[in-house]
Each structure stands twice: as structure tokens, then as C-alpha cells.
Design an enzyme around this catalytic site. Sequence first.
Site, PDB file in Angstrom:
ATOM      1  N   TYR A 143     -12.641  -5.601 -15.352  1.00  0.00           N
ATOM      2  CA  TYR A 143     -13.472  -6.656 -14.631  1.00  0.00           C
ATOM      3  C   TYR A 143     -12.768  -6.323 -13.270  1.00  0.00           C
ATOM      4  O   TYR A 143     -13.072  -7.538 -12.458  1.00  0.00           O
ATOM      5  CB  TYR A 143     -13.116  -7.865 -15.334  1.00  0.00           C
ATOM      6  CG  TYR A 143     -13.717  -8.357 -16.512  1.00  0.00           C
ATOM      7  CD1 TYR A 143     -15.211  -8.577 -16.199  1.00  0.00           C
ATOM      8  CD2 TYR A 143     -13.322  -8.770 -17.674  1.00  0.00           C
ATOM      9  CE1 TYR A 143     -15.869  -8.938 -17.485  1.00  0.00           C
ATOM     10  CE2 TYR A 143     -14.098  -9.028 -18.664  1.00  0.00           C
ATOM     11  CZ  TYR A 143     -15.419  -9.438 -18.611  1.00  0.00           C
ATOM     12  OH  TYR A 143     -16.236  -9.560 -19.640  1.00  0.00           O
ATOM     13  N   LYS A 158     -15.777 -10.775 -27.580  1.00  0.00           N
ATOM     14  CA  LYS A 158     -14.353 -11.262 -27.022  1.00  0.00           C
ATOM     15  C   LYS A 158     -13.387 -11.894 -27.958  1.00  0.00           C
ATOM     16  O   LYS A 158     -14.037 -12.192 -29.131  1.00  0.00           O
ATOM     17  CB  LYS A 158     -14.693 -12.048 -25.786  1.00  0.00           C
ATOM     18  CG  LYS A 158     -15.770 -11.424 -24.835  1.00  0.00           C
ATOM     19  CD  LYS A 158     -16.122 -12.320 -23.741  1.00  0.00           C
ATOM     20  CE  LYS A 158     -16.779 -11.630 -22.471  1.00  0.00           C
ATOM     21  NZ  LYS A 158     -16.819 -12.468 -21.516  1.00  0.00           N
ATOM     22  N   HIS A 207     -19.479  -9.868 -24.260  1.00  0.00           N
ATOM     23  CA  HIS A 207     -19.844  -9.171 -22.832  1.00  0.00           C
ATOM     24  C   HIS A 207     -20.949  -8.168 -22.999  1.00  0.00           C
ATOM     25  O   HIS A 207     -20.972  -7.691 -24.155  1.00  0.00           O
ATOM     26  CB  HIS A 207     -18.705  -8.276 -22.403  1.00  0.00           C
ATOM     27  CG  HIS A 207     -19.158  -7.255 -21.375  1.00  0.00           C
ATOM     28  ND1 HIS A 207     -19.268  -7.638 -20.088  1.00  0.00           N
ATOM     29  CD2 HIS A 207     -19.407  -5.890 -21.483  1.00  0.00           C
ATOM     30  CE1 HIS A 207     -19.766  -6.457 -19.412  1.00  0.00           C
ATOM     31  NE2 HIS A 207     -19.677  -5.665 -20.279  1.00  0.00           N
ATOM     32  N   GLU A 235     -19.327   1.515 -17.984  1.00  0.00           N
ATOM     33  CA  GLU A 235     -18.625   0.641 -19.265  1.00  0.00           C
ATOM     34  C   GLU A 235     -18.483   1.519 -20.302  1.00  0.00           C
ATOM     35  O   GLU A 235     -17.256   1.334 -20.962  1.00  0.00           O
ATOM     36  CB  GLU A 235     -19.004  -0.460 -19.390  1.00  0.00           C
ATOM     37  CG  GLU A 235     -18.881  -1.681 -17.932  1.00  0.00           C
ATOM     38  CD  GLU A 235     -19.797  -2.869 -18.279  1.00  0.00           C
ATOM     39  OE1 GLU A 235     -19.628  -3.662 -17.314  1.00  0.00           O
ATOM     40  OE2 GLU A 235     -20.381  -3.036 -19.142  1.00  0.00           O
ATOM     41  N   ASN A 272     -13.966 -25.329 -18.869  1.00  0.00           N
ATOM     42  CA  ASN A 272     -12.602 -24.560 -18.675  1.00  0.00           C
ATOM     43  C   ASN A 272     -12.758 -23.880 -17.400  1.00  0.00           C
ATOM     44  O   ASN A 272     -13.822 -23.606 -16.599  1.00  0.00           O
ATOM     45  CB  ASN A 272     -12.548 -23.746 -19.783  1.00  0.00           C
ATOM     46  CG  ASN A 272     -12.489 -24.589 -21.206  1.00  0.00           C
ATOM     47  OD1 ASN A 272     -12.457 -25.897 -21.073  1.00  0.00           O
ATOM     48  ND2 ASN A 272     -12.551 -23.865 -22.334  1.00  0.00           N
TER      49      ASN A 272
HETATM   50  P1  ATP Z   1     -19.799 -10.388 -18.905  1.00  0.00           P
HETATM   51  O1  ATP Z   1     -19.668  -9.492 -17.921  1.00  0.00           O
HETATM   52  O2  ATP Z   1     -18.735 -10.635 -19.625  1.00  0.00           O
HETATM   53  O3  ATP Z   1     -21.155  -9.916 -19.778  1.00  0.00           O
HETATM   54  P2  ATP Z   1     -21.630 -12.129 -17.460  1.00  0.00           P
HETATM   55  O4  ATP Z   1     -22.174 -10.679 -16.941  1.00  0.00           O
HETATM   56  O5  ATP Z   1     -22.714 -13.143 -18.006  1.00  0.00           O
HETATM   57  O6  ATP Z   1     -20.479 -11.921 -18.506  1.00  0.00           O
HETATM   58  P3  ATP Z   1     -20.147 -12.242 -15.112  1.00  0.00           P
HETATM   59  O7  ATP Z   1     -20.460 -12.887 -13.842  1.00  0.00           O
HETATM   60  O8  ATP Z   1     -19.826 -10.766 -15.092  1.00  0.00           O
HETATM   61  O9  ATP Z   1     -20.687 -12.835 -16.275  1.00  0.00           O
HETATM   62  O10 ATP Z   1     -18.410 -12.701 -15.319  1.00  0.00           O
HETATM   63  C1  ATP Z   1     -17.529 -12.202 -16.215  1.00  0.00           C
HETATM   64  C2  ATP Z   1     -16.906 -13.092 -17.252  1.00  0.00           C
HETATM   65  O11 ATP Z   1     -16.180 -13.939 -16.227  1.00  0.00           O
HETATM   66  C3  ATP Z   1     -17.779 -14.109 -17.732  1.00  0.00           C
HETATM   67  O12 ATP Z   1     -18.275 -13.699 -18.954  1.00  0.00           O
HETATM   68  C4  ATP Z   1     -17.030 -15.394 -18.067  1.00  0.00           C
HETATM   69  O13 ATP Z   1     -16.056 -15.113 -19.121  1.00  0.00           O
HETATM   70  C5  ATP Z   1     -16.103 -15.391 -16.927  1.00  0.00           C
HETATM   71  N1  ATP Z   1     -16.725 -16.197 -15.679  1.00  0.00           N
HETATM   72  C6  ATP Z   1     -17.817 -15.821 -14.838  1.00  0.00           C
HETATM   73  N2  ATP Z   1     -18.208 -16.884 -13.940  1.00  0.00           N
HETATM   74  C7  ATP Z   1     -17.279 -17.743 -14.099  1.00  0.00           C
HETATM   75  C8  ATP Z   1     -17.307 -18.869 -13.672  1.00  0.00           C
HETATM   76  N3  ATP Z   1     -17.884 -19.754 -12.798  1.00  0.00           N
HETATM   77  N4  ATP Z   1     -16.212 -19.858 -14.224  1.00  0.00           N
HETATM   78  C9  ATP Z   1     -15.569 -19.483 -15.366  1.00  0.00           C
HETATM   79  N5  ATP Z   1     -15.716 -18.173 -15.808  1.00  0.00           N
HETATM   80  C10 ATP Z   1     -16.469 -17.348 -15.315  1.00  0.00           C
HETATM   81 MG    MG Z   2     -20.770  -9.272 -16.395  1.00  0.00          MG
END
Ligand code: ATP
Ligand code: MG
Length: 148
Positions: free
Chosen positions: A51, A11, A122, A133, A114
Amino acid sequence: MAIEQTLSIIKPDAVAKGVIGEIYSRFEKNGLNIIATRMLHMTRKQAEAFYAVHRERPFFNKLVEFMISGPVMVQVLEGDEAITKYRELMGATNPKFAAPGTIRYDYASDTGNNDVHENAVHGSDSQETARVEIDFFFKREEICPRTR
Ligand code: ATP
Ligand code: MG
């Protein structure tokens, strides 16, 4: 043994930090072969589409802003149980809860307080999403399974 492919993104926070090489090294040391790779600066449309499952979440707009704040590296990783193995290497979504030694523990930019977690990487979360993806970023002929 199940050889899988997964989609990885380094990222904008980690690219800006100058740790692309260190993160690639973790892939190589852990049996995750890079079989396609590219740098790009995502458009807002691309980030929103990538996303899309999170469209209704409160952090969606911040997530899109974060993902278009700078260039990213996208890559296809291949290896035994690559999807699960890479998720383990990444660590928890919220870097505050990522275990020591994981990529997010070592390279994430925020502490988890934050509006959006700037969490360095990711990784696809299932075989189904991995396929979608990978196709989102790469044409079939851009993927180079290892021959040696
Ligand atoms: P990614 O899809 O990026 O690999 P992940 O699968 O661990 O991450 P997801 O639930 O898919 O998590 O969320 C996508 C992205 O959105 C996260 O990587 C993070 O950057 C952000 N994110 C997810 N949940 C939160 C939250 N509760 N607060 C803030 N940011 C969040
Ligand atoms: Mg994810």
C-alpha cells in the site's frame, strides 16, 4: 472482449468471518476464474510496500495494522474485463456507500466510521497496477490459466 487478470485479496476481516468460500463463489458465478491462490499472513514490511501509494494518507498506519491483523487470501482472477467487473462486484471503498448485493455491502465489517475501512476485499484498480500487484505475490509459474 478483453481478457484481463486482476489481483484480489480477501482481507483479514472477511477471513476471520469465515466467508472465503462465499466470496470465491461470487467470483465463480460472475465469470472470474481463480488462476492462482495462496493464504499468507503479511508482514508489516509487505503491507507497507503493497500500500506504498497511500503512505502519506492519514489512514496509512491503521490500514497497515488492519492488513496484518490476521491472514489473508490472495488470488489472481481472470476473465472478460476482469478489472472493472471485479471492482463493480466489490462495491465502494467505504462500505457505508457500497450498493446492496456487492461484496463489501454483504461482508465488510465496519460501517464506514472507523479510522480505516475494514472492507473485506481488495482489487486492482488498473491494468498497470494489476500487473505490479500480481507480481508482488505470485511467480509466473504459480499462475495457472485455464485450459478447459
Ligand atoms: P483496495 O485498494 O483495498 O482495493 P480501494 O481501491 O477501494 O481499496 P484505496 O483508495 O486504494 O481503496 O484505499 C486502500 C484501502 O485503504 C481501502 O480499501 C480502505 O481499507 C482504506 N481506506 C481508503 N480510504 C480510506 C478513508 N478515507 N478512510 C479510511 N480508510 C480508507
Ligand atoms: Mg486501491
